[in-house]
Scaffold this active site. Structure first.
Site, PDB file in Angstrom:
ATOM      1  N   LYS A  11       0.790  -1.114   0.001  1.00  0.00           N
ATOM      2  CA  LYS A  11       0.072  -0.060  -0.066  1.00  0.00           C
ATOM      3  C   LYS A  11       0.834   1.352  -0.078  1.00  0.00           C
ATOM      4  O   LYS A  11       0.655   2.243  -0.839  1.00  0.00           O
ATOM      5  CB  LYS A  11      -0.956   0.002   1.227  1.00  0.00           C
ATOM      6  CG  LYS A  11      -1.967  -1.117   1.189  1.00  0.00           C
ATOM      7  CD  LYS A  11      -2.543  -1.036   2.437  1.00  0.00           C
ATOM      8  CE  LYS A  11      -2.143  -1.198   3.797  1.00  0.00           C
ATOM      9  NZ  LYS A  11      -1.419  -2.450   4.154  1.00  0.00           N
ATOM     10  N   ARG A  86      -9.901   0.801   8.664  1.00  0.00           N
ATOM     11  CA  ARG A  86      -9.546  -0.384   9.063  1.00  0.00           C
ATOM     12  C   ARG A  86     -10.581  -1.274   9.813  1.00  0.00           C
ATOM     13  O   ARG A  86     -10.386  -2.511  10.160  1.00  0.00           O
ATOM     14  CB  ARG A  86      -8.296  -0.385   9.959  1.00  0.00           C
ATOM     15  CG  ARG A  86      -6.965  -0.597   9.367  1.00  0.00           C
ATOM     16  CD  ARG A  86      -5.619  -0.361  10.338  1.00  0.00           C
ATOM     17  NE  ARG A  86      -4.549  -1.113  10.032  1.00  0.00           N
ATOM     18  CZ  ARG A  86      -3.655  -0.649   9.412  1.00  0.00           C
ATOM     19  NH1 ARG A  86      -3.399   0.319   8.960  1.00  0.00           N
ATOM     20  NH2 ARG A  86      -2.752  -1.333   9.278  1.00  0.00           N
ATOM     21  N   ARG A 125      11.690  -5.889   5.117  1.00  0.00           N
ATOM     22  CA  ARG A 125      11.629  -4.478   4.912  1.00  0.00           C
ATOM     23  C   ARG A 125      12.564  -3.740   5.673  1.00  0.00           C
ATOM     24  O   ARG A 125      12.733  -3.954   7.103  1.00  0.00           O
ATOM     25  CB  ARG A 125      10.172  -4.096   5.187  1.00  0.00           C
ATOM     26  CG  ARG A 125      10.131  -2.727   5.264  1.00  0.00           C
ATOM     27  CD  ARG A 125       8.458  -1.917   4.914  1.00  0.00           C
ATOM     28  NE  ARG A 125       7.825  -2.283   6.302  1.00  0.00           N
ATOM     29  CZ  ARG A 125       6.436  -2.039   6.424  1.00  0.00           C
ATOM     30  NH1 ARG A 125       5.794  -1.795   5.501  1.00  0.00           N
ATOM     31  NH2 ARG A 125       5.687  -2.489   7.469  1.00  0.00           N
ATOM     32  N   ARG A 158      11.182  -1.515  11.334  1.00  0.00           N
ATOM     33  CA  ARG A 158      10.292  -1.142  12.020  1.00  0.00           C
ATOM     34  C   ARG A 158      10.069  -2.114  13.185  1.00  0.00           C
ATOM     35  O   ARG A 158      10.404  -3.265  13.261  1.00  0.00           O
ATOM     36  CB  ARG A 158       8.896  -1.097  11.191  1.00  0.00           C
ATOM     37  CG  ARG A 158       8.486   0.269  10.715  1.00  0.00           C
ATOM     38  CD  ARG A 158       7.672   0.405   9.626  1.00  0.00           C
ATOM     39  NE  ARG A 158       6.269  -0.260  10.108  1.00  0.00           N
ATOM     40  CZ  ARG A 158       5.164  -0.271   9.617  1.00  0.00           C
ATOM     41  NH1 ARG A 158       5.211   0.538   8.175  1.00  0.00           N
ATOM     42  NH2 ARG A 158       4.186  -0.761   9.921  1.00  0.00           N
ATOM     43  N   ARG A 169      -0.513  -8.853  13.465  1.00  0.00           N
ATOM     44  CA  ARG A 169      -1.134  -7.874  12.502  1.00  0.00           C
ATOM     45  C   ARG A 169      -1.837  -8.411  11.623  1.00  0.00           C
ATOM     46  O   ARG A 169      -2.974  -7.939  11.192  1.00  0.00           O
ATOM     47  CB  ARG A 169       0.033  -7.026  11.936  1.00  0.00           C
ATOM     48  CG  ARG A 169       0.570  -5.921  12.889  1.00  0.00           C
ATOM     49  CD  ARG A 169       1.967  -5.648  12.405  1.00  0.00           C
ATOM     50  NE  ARG A 169       1.902  -4.761  11.105  1.00  0.00           N
ATOM     51  CZ  ARG A 169       2.899  -4.496  10.306  1.00  0.00           C
ATOM     52  NH1 ARG A 169       4.208  -5.013  10.888  1.00  0.00           N
ATOM     53  NH2 ARG A 169       2.788  -3.766   9.069  1.00  0.00           N
TER      54      ARG A 169
HETATM   55  P1  AP5 Z   1       4.863  -1.543   1.829  1.00  0.00           P
HETATM   56  O1  AP5 Z   1       4.545  -0.746   0.838  1.00  0.00           O
HETATM   57  O2  AP5 Z   1       5.621  -1.048   2.974  1.00  0.00           O
HETATM   58  O3  AP5 Z   1       3.538  -2.392   2.203  1.00  0.00           O
HETATM   59  P2  AP5 Z   1       2.186  -1.614   3.213  1.00  0.00           P
HETATM   60  O4  AP5 Z   1       1.010  -2.460   2.688  1.00  0.00           O
HETATM   61  O5  AP5 Z   1       2.267  -0.315   2.998  1.00  0.00           O
HETATM   62  O6  AP5 Z   1       2.590  -2.307   4.708  1.00  0.00           O
HETATM   63  P3  AP5 Z   1       2.577  -1.827   6.061  1.00  0.00           P
HETATM   64  O7  AP5 Z   1       3.269  -2.727   6.973  1.00  0.00           O
HETATM   65  O8  AP5 Z   1       3.088  -0.322   6.190  1.00  0.00           O
HETATM   66  O9  AP5 Z   1       1.082  -1.754   6.338  1.00  0.00           O
HETATM   67  P4  AP5 Z   1       0.351  -1.930   7.662  1.00  0.00           P
HETATM   68  O10 AP5 Z   1      -0.989  -1.802   7.033  1.00  0.00           O
HETATM   69  O11 AP5 Z   1       0.561  -3.001   8.548  1.00  0.00           O
HETATM   70  O12 AP5 Z   1       1.219  -0.647   8.606  1.00  0.00           O
HETATM   71  P5  AP5 Z   1       0.640   0.786   8.833  1.00  0.00           P
HETATM   72  O13 AP5 Z   1       1.973   1.501   8.977  1.00  0.00           O
HETATM   73  O14 AP5 Z   1      -0.582   1.249   8.153  1.00  0.00           O
HETATM   74  O15 AP5 Z   1       5.721  -2.792   1.216  1.00  0.00           O
HETATM   75  C1  AP5 Z   1       6.329  -3.657   2.117  1.00  0.00           C
HETATM   76  C2  AP5 Z   1       7.573  -4.594   1.828  1.00  0.00           C
HETATM   77  O16 AP5 Z   1       7.428  -4.970   0.645  1.00  0.00           O
HETATM   78  C3  AP5 Z   1       8.641  -3.400   1.377  1.00  0.00           C
HETATM   79  O17 AP5 Z   1      10.136  -3.833   1.783  1.00  0.00           O
HETATM   80  C4  AP5 Z   1       8.489  -2.934   0.039  1.00  0.00           C
HETATM   81  O18 AP5 Z   1       9.689  -2.439  -0.657  1.00  0.00           O
HETATM   82  C5  AP5 Z   1       8.276  -4.627  -0.314  1.00  0.00           C
HETATM   83  N1  AP5 Z   1       7.157  -4.596  -1.631  1.00  0.00           N
HETATM   84  C6  AP5 Z   1       6.041  -3.663  -1.978  1.00  0.00           C
HETATM   85  N2  AP5 Z   1       5.602  -3.984  -3.150  1.00  0.00           N
HETATM   86  C7  AP5 Z   1       6.322  -5.102  -3.617  1.00  0.00           C
HETATM   87  C8  AP5 Z   1       6.090  -6.099  -4.914  1.00  0.00           C
HETATM   88  N3  AP5 Z   1       5.217  -5.755  -5.643  1.00  0.00           N
HETATM   89  N4  AP5 Z   1       7.004  -7.068  -4.886  1.00  0.00           N
HETATM   90  C9  AP5 Z   1       8.107  -7.381  -3.881  1.00  0.00           C
HETATM   91  N5  AP5 Z   1       7.980  -6.533  -2.837  1.00  0.00           N
HETATM   92  C10 AP5 Z   1       7.516  -5.352  -2.667  1.00  0.00           C
HETATM   93  O19 AP5 Z   1       0.314   0.569  10.273  1.00  0.00           O
HETATM   94  C11 AP5 Z   1       1.043   0.295  11.384  1.00  0.00           C
HETATM   95  C12 AP5 Z   1       0.240   0.125  12.854  1.00  0.00           C
HETATM   96  O20 AP5 Z   1      -0.249   1.537  13.233  1.00  0.00           O
HETATM   97  C13 AP5 Z   1      -0.915  -0.737  12.743  1.00  0.00           C
HETATM   98  O21 AP5 Z   1      -0.416  -2.015  12.945  1.00  0.00           O
HETATM   99  C14 AP5 Z   1      -1.892  -0.121  13.935  1.00  0.00           C
HETATM  100  O22 AP5 Z   1      -1.361  -0.462  15.274  1.00  0.00           O
HETATM  101  C15 AP5 Z   1      -1.472   1.421  13.514  1.00  0.00           C
HETATM  102  N6  AP5 Z   1      -2.703   1.809  12.654  1.00  0.00           N
HETATM  103  C16 AP5 Z   1      -2.309   2.466  11.457  1.00  0.00           C
HETATM  104  N7  AP5 Z   1      -3.527   2.751  11.145  1.00  0.00           N
HETATM  105  C17 AP5 Z   1      -4.560   2.400  11.868  1.00  0.00           C
HETATM  106  C18 AP5 Z   1      -5.991   2.485  11.655  1.00  0.00           C
HETATM  107  N8  AP5 Z   1      -6.645   3.004  10.794  1.00  0.00           N
HETATM  108  N9  AP5 Z   1      -6.511   2.085  12.928  1.00  0.00           N
HETATM  109  C19 AP5 Z   1      -6.288   1.736  13.952  1.00  0.00           C
HETATM  110  N10 AP5 Z   1      -4.699   1.567  14.201  1.00  0.00           N
HETATM  111  C20 AP5 Z   1      -4.207   2.008  12.889  1.00  0.00           C
END
Ligand code: AP5
Length: 216
Positions: A11, A86, A125, A158, A169
């Site tokens: 994402k 979410r 990552r 991270r 997660r």
């Molecule tokens: P990346 O692009 O970073 O993936 P992502 O989907 O953004 O993953 P996140 O881990 O950031 O998502 P998340 O939703 O768990 O975390 P968030 O920060 O929102 O890619 C991942 C890896 O793969 C990278 O190394 C990249 O280079 C590689 N990659 C990408 N595309 C690829 C491809 N096509 N092929 C191969 N490799 C590839 O949330 C973190 C925490 O915050 C949550 O757990 C929660 O505690 C809190 N939080 C955030 N939002 C909320 C909410 N709305 N409500 C409540 N709590 C929340």
């Protein structure tokens, strides 16, 4: 627009590309929360343990953060939400924000990636501490280990990218976030894209979905 999908689906990677192409802000709730934690704000201190254990921050707290962010000038002509909503309650909060603007969502783009691939992606990552650029120890390894190709900054892992937290997660995603798939399909907004392909192929389909060329 909203990007939906499991942790590690890509994402953030795709959102950064779309942000640059359309010139709209990329609003990542995860990033806002991590900045608050790093900055030691009262909100950051409150949610640190929740985030590091892989659970979700309370809906109303995150809803207030998003409403404030979307009210800023740079989001007037559109925005890209990454990681919000979410839960069904968060989707309701977003619907209230949108109707107050007299607007609706253009699309909800779901990136599909299986659990095993998620674990591989997230455990490898690395994030640049200086510019935020993403890399991967195996799939997009930096030229010098631990050093960002883009700016020379230090690459970090991270705290929620440890395997036991990644699995937590994932189960939170399946229980609390997956119901949004049916919710947005019923509203005719859902576009599903296979995220388990090279980044450029995924981007091509994301762009087609935004332009209305691909359906779920
Ligand atoms: P990346 O692009 O970073 O993936 P992502 O989907 O953004 O993953 P996140 O881990 O950031 O998502 P998340 O939703 O768990 O975390 P968030 O920060 O929102 O890619 C991942 C890896 O793969 C990278 O190394 C990249 O280079 C590689 N990659 C990408 N595309 C690829 C491809 N096509 N092929 C191969 N490799 C590839 O949330 C973190 C925490 O915050 C949550 O757990 C929660 O505690 C809190 N939080 C955030 N939002 C909320 C909410 N709305 N409500 C409540 N709590 C929340």
């Amino acid at each position: 627009m909203v990007f939906l999908g499991p942790p590690g689906a890509g994402k953030g990677t795709q959102a950064a590309i779309i942000r640059d192409r359309y010139g709209i802000p990329h609003v990542s709730t995860g990033e806002i929360i991590r900045d608050a934690i790093a900055g030691g704000t009262p909100m950051g201190d409150k949610v640190r343990v929740v985030v590091e254990s892989g659970k979700l921050v309370p809906d109303e707290m995150i809803g207030d953060i998003v409403a404030e962010r979307l009210g800023r000038e740079d989001a007037r002509n559109g925005f890209l939400l990454d990681g919000f909503p979410r839960t069904i309650r968060q989707a309701e909060i977003l619907e209230n924000v949108m109707s107050a603007r007299n607007e609706g969502l253009t699309a909800v783009i779901k990136l599909d990636v299986g659990d095993d691939q998620v674990v591989l992606r997230l455990s490898g990552r690395r994030v640049c501490a200086a510019c935020g650029a993403l890399s991967h120890t195996e799939f997009s390894a930096p030229k010098r280990q631990g050093v960002c190709d883009a700016c020379g900054g230090r690459l970090e892992q991270r705290r929620d990218d440890r395997e036991e937290v990644i699995r937590r997660r994932l189960s939170v995603y399946h229980e609390q976030t997956e119901p949004l798939v049916a919710h947005y399909a019923a509203l005719g907004l859902l576009r599903v894209i296979d995220g388990d392909r090279p980044c450029g192929e995924v981007t091509r389909d994301v762009l087609a979905a935004i332009e209305g060329g691909a359906a779920a």
